[in-house]
Scaffold this motif. Structure first.
Motif, PDB file in Angstrom:
ATOM      1  N   UNK A 189       4.582   9.842  -9.612  1.00 37.53           N
ATOM      2  CA  UNK A 189       4.212   9.922 -11.030  1.00 37.53           C
ATOM      3  C   UNK A 189       3.305  11.106 -11.325  1.00 37.53           C
ATOM      4  N   UNK A 190       2.654  11.656 -10.312  1.00 34.48           N
ATOM      5  CA  UNK A 190       1.960  12.924 -10.514  1.00 34.48           C
ATOM      6  C   UNK A 190       2.973  14.010 -10.855  1.00 34.48           C
ATOM      7  N   UNK A 191       4.076  14.025 -10.123  1.00 36.58           N
ATOM      8  CA  UNK A 191       5.140  14.981 -10.414  1.00 36.58           C
ATOM      9  C   UNK A 191       5.765  14.691 -11.777  1.00 36.58           C
ATOM     10  N   UNK A 192       5.958  13.410 -12.082  1.00 41.15           N
ATOM     11  CA  UNK A 192       6.506  13.023 -13.382  1.00 41.15           C
ATOM     12  C   UNK A 192       5.638  13.551 -14.517  1.00 41.15           C
ATOM     13  N   UNK A 193       4.335  13.477 -14.376  1.00 41.26           N
ATOM     14  CA  UNK A 193       3.431  13.937 -15.427  1.00 41.26           C
ATOM     15  C   UNK A 193       3.445  15.451 -15.568  1.00 41.26           C
ATOM     16  N   UNK A 194       3.749  16.163 -14.486  1.00 44.77           N
ATOM     17  CA  UNK A 194       3.803  17.621 -14.542  1.00 44.77           C
ATOM     18  C   UNK A 194       5.092  18.097 -15.200  1.00 44.77           C
ATOM     19  N   UNK A 243       2.933  -9.260 -10.653  1.00 43.23           N
ATOM     20  CA  UNK A 243       1.670  -8.971  -9.982  1.00 43.23           C
ATOM     21  C   UNK A 243       1.648  -7.532  -9.462  1.00 43.23           C
ATOM     22  N   UNK A 244       2.738  -7.110  -8.821  1.00 41.89           N
ATOM     23  CA  UNK A 244       2.793  -5.760  -8.281  1.00 41.89           C
ATOM     24  C   UNK A 244       2.836  -4.728  -9.412  1.00 41.89           C
ATOM     25  N   UNK A 245       3.453  -5.076 -10.520  1.00 42.77           N
ATOM     26  CA  UNK A 245       3.446  -4.193 -11.690  1.00 42.77           C
ATOM     27  C   UNK A 245       2.021  -3.967 -12.177  1.00 42.77           C
ATOM     28  N   UNK A 246       1.235  -5.048 -12.224  1.00 43.30           N
ATOM     29  CA  UNK A 246      -0.163  -4.927 -12.628  1.00 43.30           C
ATOM     30  C   UNK A 246      -0.956  -4.052 -11.675  1.00 43.30           C
ATOM     31  N   UNK A 247      -0.723  -4.227 -10.370  1.00 46.09           N
ATOM     32  CA  UNK A 247      -1.413  -3.400  -9.376  1.00 46.09           C
ATOM     33  C   UNK A 247      -1.004  -1.928  -9.482  1.00 46.09           C
ATOM     34  N   UNK A 248       0.198  -1.683  -9.982  1.00 46.82           N
ATOM     35  CA  UNK A 248       0.707  -0.314 -10.073  1.00 46.82           C
ATOM     36  C   UNK A 248       0.087   0.479 -11.212  1.00 46.82           C
ATOM     37  N   UNK A 249      -0.577  -0.198 -12.139  1.00 49.29           N
ATOM     38  CA  UNK A 249      -1.111   0.507 -13.304  1.00 49.29           C
ATOM     39  C   UNK A 249      -2.200   1.514 -12.928  1.00 49.29           C
ATOM     40  N   UNK A 250      -3.062   1.164 -11.963  1.00 49.20           N
ATOM     41  CA  UNK A 250      -4.142   2.077 -11.586  1.00 49.20           C
ATOM     42  C   UNK A 250      -3.606   3.381 -10.995  1.00 49.20           C
ATOM     43  N   UNK A 251      -2.726   3.347  -9.965  1.00 52.83           N
ATOM     44  CA  UNK A 251      -2.187   4.627  -9.470  1.00 52.83           C
ATOM     45  C   UNK A 251      -1.404   5.383 -10.529  1.00 52.83           C
ATOM     46  N   UNK A 252      -0.761   4.654 -11.452  1.00 52.06           N
ATOM     47  CA  UNK A 252      -0.043   5.325 -12.536  1.00 52.06           C
ATOM     48  C   UNK A 252      -0.998   6.100 -13.431  1.00 52.06           C
ATOM     49  N   UNK A 295       0.811  -1.208   0.000  1.00 51.57           N
ATOM     50  CA  UNK A 295       0.000   0.000   0.000  1.00 51.57           C
ATOM     51  C   UNK A 295       0.849   1.264   0.000  1.00 51.57           C
ATOM     52  N   UNK A 296       1.911   1.278   0.815  1.00 49.84           N
ATOM     53  CA  UNK A 296       2.800   2.435   0.856  1.00 49.84           C
ATOM     54  C   UNK A 296       3.507   2.628  -0.479  1.00 49.84           C
ATOM     55  N   UNK A 297       3.916   1.517  -1.081  1.00 54.19           N
ATOM     56  CA  UNK A 297       4.579   1.612  -2.383  1.00 54.19           C
ATOM     57  C   UNK A 297       3.646   2.213  -3.429  1.00 54.19           C
ATOM     58  N   UNK A 298       2.399   1.772  -3.465  1.00 54.60           N
ATOM     59  CA  UNK A 298       1.446   2.293  -4.452  1.00 54.60           C
ATOM     60  C   UNK A 298       1.169   3.775  -4.211  1.00 54.60           C
ATOM     61  N   UNK A 299       1.149   4.200  -2.942  1.00 59.76           N
ATOM     62  CA  UNK A 299       0.968   5.620  -2.632  1.00 59.76           C
ATOM     63  C   UNK A 299       2.177   6.425  -3.115  1.00 59.76           C
ATOM     64  N   UNK A 300       3.370   5.919  -2.846  1.00 60.87           N
ATOM     65  CA  UNK A 300       4.596   6.567  -3.324  1.00 60.87           C
ATOM     66  C   UNK A 300       4.572   6.677  -4.842  1.00 60.87           C
ATOM     67  N   UNK A 301       4.164   5.607  -5.495  1.00 59.14           N
ATOM     68  CA  UNK A 301       4.105   5.580  -6.958  1.00 59.14           C
ATOM     69  C   UNK A 301       3.148   6.651  -7.485  1.00 59.14           C
ATOM     70  N   UNK A 345      -4.049   7.199 -12.709  1.00 59.92           N
ATOM     71  CA  UNK A 345      -4.609   8.319 -11.959  1.00 59.92           C
ATOM     72  C   UNK A 345      -3.590   9.454 -11.813  1.00 59.92           C
ATOM     73  N   UNK A 346      -2.343   9.095 -11.553  1.00 58.47           N
ATOM     74  CA  UNK A 346      -1.297  10.105 -11.391  1.00 58.47           C
ATOM     75  C   UNK A 346      -1.029  10.841 -12.699  1.00 58.47           C
ATOM     76  N   UNK A 347      -0.998  10.104 -13.791  1.00 55.61           N
ATOM     77  CA  UNK A 347      -0.744  10.730 -15.094  1.00 55.61           C
ATOM     78  C   UNK A 347      -1.865  11.699 -15.460  1.00 55.61           C
ATOM     79  N   UNK A 348      -3.100  11.296 -15.176  1.00 57.11           N
ATOM     80  CA  UNK A 348      -4.239  12.178 -15.433  1.00 57.11           C
ATOM     81  C   UNK A 348      -4.153  13.441 -14.570  1.00 57.11           C
ATOM     82  N   UNK A 349      -3.885  13.268 -13.273  1.00 58.80           N
ATOM     83  CA  UNK A 349      -3.817  14.414 -12.358  1.00 58.80           C
ATOM     84  C   UNK A 349      -2.661  15.338 -12.722  1.00 58.80           C
TER      85      UNK A 349
END
Length: 238
Positions: A17-22, A193-202, A7-13, A204-208
């Motif tokens: 990646x919000x900053x990455x998208x900006x 598996x964790x890569x797949x789980x990371x797609x959703x926060x990615x 959970x912490x990793x996905x939050x960090x991601x 959302x972050x890219x959109x934001x």
């Protein structure tokens, strides 16, 4: 790795990646230090490399007209040479040396960014040295953006060109790193598996981050990025 670590990793991601998208950079550099602590260096490199590739691919596809193609070729050529050296060093130097080295590197970049607003002018020789160094750091920790941004700030005065061209660099250079990680056997079931789980926060972050890009004062946001870098470097050292 337990549920809380994931959970912490996905939050960090998401935050990184919000900053990455900006900005087009800094996502992996911000995420790498806490991700190494949560996942270990090999798994952190693999997942963050894939996420950076996907995030950058979206940025490039939506801002292709802003890419400075001749500069992109120059950057990629020099950084590719440095990446070969970085991959070699990662395989042969102990983690007990690499992590403090990486921590000091992150702290140095953060402090420089926080302490100066001066316009950067680089000589041709220093430009080549910085690009080679960026390649070495990218081969080591998929985090060459901290040095590349020094070159980019001097080369690109338009924030759209800056963002699109830097993102294009990661699209090109992260592919051989993914292939190398696959050859090393890092793509195990848990990592996939964790890569797949990371797609959703990615996503959302890219959109934001894309929504924020055109609205925010980029100078203020870059200062915030450097503060977060400072905290990341301190995590590695202490």
């Amino acid at each position: 790795m337990d549920f809380w670590d994931e959970g912490l990793f996905l939050l960090v991601l998401f935050l990184a990646n919000t900053i990455q998208a900006v900005t087009g950079f800094a996502g992996t550099l911000l995420a790498m230090a806490p991700s190494i602590l949560l996942l270990g260096p090999d798994q952190a490199k693999v997942i963050l490399n894939i996420m950076a590739f996907l995030s950058s691919l979206f940025i490039v596809s939506s801002s292709l007209a802003y890419v400075a193609w001749r500069q992109l070729l120059r950057i990629v050529l020099y950084m590719a040479v440095g990446m070969i050296a970085g991959i070699y060093l990662y395989q042969r130097l102990p983690l007990s040396f690499l992590l403090p080295f990486y921590g000091f590197f992150v702290l140095a970049v953060a402090l420089k960014g926080l302490c100066t607003d001066k316009e950067i002018n680089l000589s041709p020789g220093l430009s080549r040295f910085i690009l080679l160094g960026a390649g070495i750091m990218h081969g080591l920790f998929v985090s060459g953006g901290a040095l590349l941004v020094i070159y980019a700030v001097a080369a690109f005065k338009d924030k759209h060109v800056f963002r699109a061209t830097i993102a294009s660099v990661w699209v090109v250079l992260n592919v051989p790193l993914m292939f190398h990680d696959y050859q090393q056997g890092f793509y195990d079931n848990q990592t996939l598996l964790l890569t797949g789980l990371s797609l959703l926060p990615l996503i959302l972050a890219t959109y934001a981050g894309t929504r924020i890009h055109d609205k925010i004062n980029q100078r203020i946001f870059m200062k915030l990025s450097y503060v977060l870098l400072l905290l990341s470097g301190m995590l590695l050292l202490f």
